[in-house]
Design an enzyme around this catalytic site. Sequence first.
Site, PDB file in Angstrom:
ATOM      1  N   GLU A 131     -13.084   2.696  -0.627  1.00  0.00           N
ATOM      2  CA  GLU A 131     -12.688   2.256   0.725  1.00  0.00           C
ATOM      3  C   GLU A 131     -11.228   1.844   0.713  1.00  0.00           C
ATOM      4  OE1 GLU A 131     -14.811  -1.021   2.426  1.00  0.00           O
ATOM      5  OE2 GLU A 131     -16.739  -0.319   1.695  1.00  0.00           O
ATOM      6  N   GLU A 146     -20.175  -3.855  -2.247  1.00  0.00           N
ATOM      7  CA  GLU A 146     -19.285  -4.987  -2.560  1.00  0.00           C
ATOM      8  C   GLU A 146     -20.074  -6.244  -2.934  1.00  0.00           C
ATOM      9  OE1 GLU A 146     -16.546  -5.482   0.680  1.00  0.00           O
ATOM     10  OE2 GLU A 146     -15.259  -3.890  -0.055  1.00  0.00           O
TER      11      GLU A 146
HETATM   12  C1  GAL Z   1     -15.311  -3.931   3.179  1.00  0.00           C
HETATM   13  C2  GAL Z   1     -16.746  -3.514   3.394  1.00  0.00           C
HETATM   14  C3  GAL Z   1     -16.908  -2.527   4.519  1.00  0.00           C
HETATM   15  C4  GAL Z   1     -16.118  -2.974   5.711  1.00  0.00           C
HETATM   16  C5  GAL Z   1     -14.675  -3.155   5.302  1.00  0.00           C
HETATM   17  C6  GAL Z   1     -13.777  -3.573   6.425  1.00  0.00           C
HETATM   18  O1  GAL Z   1     -15.210  -5.164   2.548  1.00  0.00           O
HETATM   19  O2  GAL Z   1     -17.279  -2.937   2.233  1.00  0.00           O
HETATM   20  O3  GAL Z   1     -18.273  -2.412   4.845  1.00  0.00           O
HETATM   21  O4  GAL Z   1     -16.633  -4.169   6.176  1.00  0.00           O
HETATM   22  O5  GAL Z   1     -14.601  -4.162   4.324  1.00  0.00           O
HETATM   23  O6  GAL Z   1     -12.464  -3.743   5.980  1.00  0.00           O
END
Ligand code: GAL
Length: 696
Positions: A336, A177
């Site tokens: 994710e 990210e």
């Molecule tokens: C994203 C990140 C992850 C984790 C997640 C939690 O922004 O890539 O590592 O922190 O959020 O929601």
Amino acid sequence: MTQQVLADAAACTDAVGSATGKPRPDTAGPLQVPGLAYGGDYNPEQWPEEVWAEDMRLMREAGVTMVSIGIFSWAFLEPAEGRYEFAGLDRILGLLEQNGIVADLATPTAAPPAWFFRSYPDALPVDRDGRTLWPGSRQTFCPSNPAYRRAALRIAGVLAERYADHPAVAMWHVHNEYGCHNAACYCDTSAAAFRTWLRRSYDDDLAGLNHAWGTTFWSQRYQSWEEILPPRVTGADPNPTHRLDWRRFCSDELLSLFIDERAVLRQAAPHRPATTNFMVMQNFDALDYWRWAPHLDIVSNDHYLISTDPEPQIDIAMSGDLVRSLAGGRPWLLMEHSTGAVNWQHVNRAKRPGEMYRNALAHVARGADGIAFFQWRAAKAGAEQWHSAMLPHAGTDSSVWQDVVRLGADLKALAEVKSSVNPAQVAIVWDWPARWALELPSQPSGAIRYQTLVRDWYAALWEVGIAVDFVRPDSFPHDRYPLVLVPSLYLVDDAGAANLAKVAECGGTLAVGFHSGAVDENCHVRLDGYPGAFRRVLGIRTDELFPLLPDEIHELAGEVPPGATARLWSERVRLDGAEAVASYAGGPLAGGPAVTRHAYGTGTAWYVATCPDRTTLADLLHRICQEAGVRPEPGIPGGVEVARRRGADADYLFLIDHAGLGADVAAEGVELLTGKEVNGLVSVPAGGVAVVRVPH
Ligand code: GAL
């Protein structure tokens, strides 16, 4: 600098061992995962090794096929500068291989270790107020810092050489990210990098920059490049073009980090595809992903729901359509999302029964060929200990786990959907610099949010199942789509404006939202009446803007539903060839046009000079679609989302019930989640999903 770092990386690699010497293809291939990929971020180094065997067993039970590993493992892999410990990662990759799970192996560069900051304190980022941000979380580095760049490329190079041919490694996950926490650093090193970027962008022409930034205003003229600083906190409103170029620079600066890491990986392992996880979601706007996407072999995205959003399903669909468009229409990966609550909002809402399942399949419906979560196992310690996971704190005796297992099985049943595409007849223009410029200070109204405007228009099409692609103003052939929507495009250059005008000129339909076309790419107002760049195609001329106060609402009259209202914005529009479709029934502009329609060339151009209420906007956009010959999916009950993916032999009709009532929808084919033949009607379970293979 890149060359030097590559050399450093190669030197390190000799010390830790290198590839097998087998011949490799020299271009990146596709992701080698059967069917739709399924998994999540896997952080086994945060757990004792005894847990790993259980992880493998449970991953198999859940149908996991791919995990992202090593994302925050820099200190685990390089505990001291130049000292590498790969035994742990070797064992993890070995276990994955034995269990038939592939790895999306990350470069760990989003979280530099404590030793790094001790040796290179200058790499700490500085915020707009001049405060140094200290280590103790992640991404606390300045993107322009040479020591950071050297260290990042070195560990990336060492990993690439060591694991280039490892059979478990299917893809590189570069960083994590980009810009999530350090989208802009205001330190002196960044200031120098900004000047370098400006000199390149303005061909070393300082007079050109002074003109573009309008620096005669408030005595801001620069006599030397050295006088230019980042837009740090200042007393009054900043120069808009300075701020806009700064945002362009910040996005490009992070992109250059990605490109450099990608080059190191490509040198060692040209056959492995690489991705980095984008953040196309409502609360992130730091990067111009149109500029990033061509550098990725596979586009991937992270998407999280905002607890206060009453219609997160629309946000998911819009994000998915935009990500697919960034990927050039090709399938992409959801890298994710969450099984339940996140930990970073004020109140972190758990997902309702069935919500996670619908969310995941909604991403597939929009073109995702893989579904992953943050993260595999819920953490016991650390800042994300209250974040949900595939395997929750409660363990397998939990409804989240049951849902995770069911989703894994159902994704398997959808394997044939892989590589199919989403046909669309409507394009929506999306542009990051236009967004940044619209939201700069000193606008006629500070209440306008780009994301909201676009989403309001998108929602009207989503509700009736009209598929859309997103485009840049000048990046698509003007005759590609019968209908092009421009909900908001405050800033547009001449090429973009000309391409959009051609849509209407050559027989298509163009619909433009208020306060568009107002400024050029330097944020200079286009003179002689608004909306400058689109005045001719729209057949109108606005001489004054009348933004509305927060609770000010005006009624609309004309070809609008009863009770139609306008809020947020109005302008005094004079017809110059166009006809008024709706006008203000009261207020200072009573009787004046609020929505116009113009026959232009062989097509039509609409202007929506205000922000109509939701029903009115939907009514208007549905009419525009109809006149443009764009039809909704027929027979879809309210509350059911519909999307279509097209494969070689069949269409895949996704039906997602968000209303919780269940529905019968006309279809012929096979419902893939149940395997049942569909002869005429398919039942979408209450709060559930049906996917029908409809042979061509
Ligand atoms: C994203 C990140 C992850 C984790 C997640 C939690 O922004 O890539 O590592 O922190 O959020 O929601």
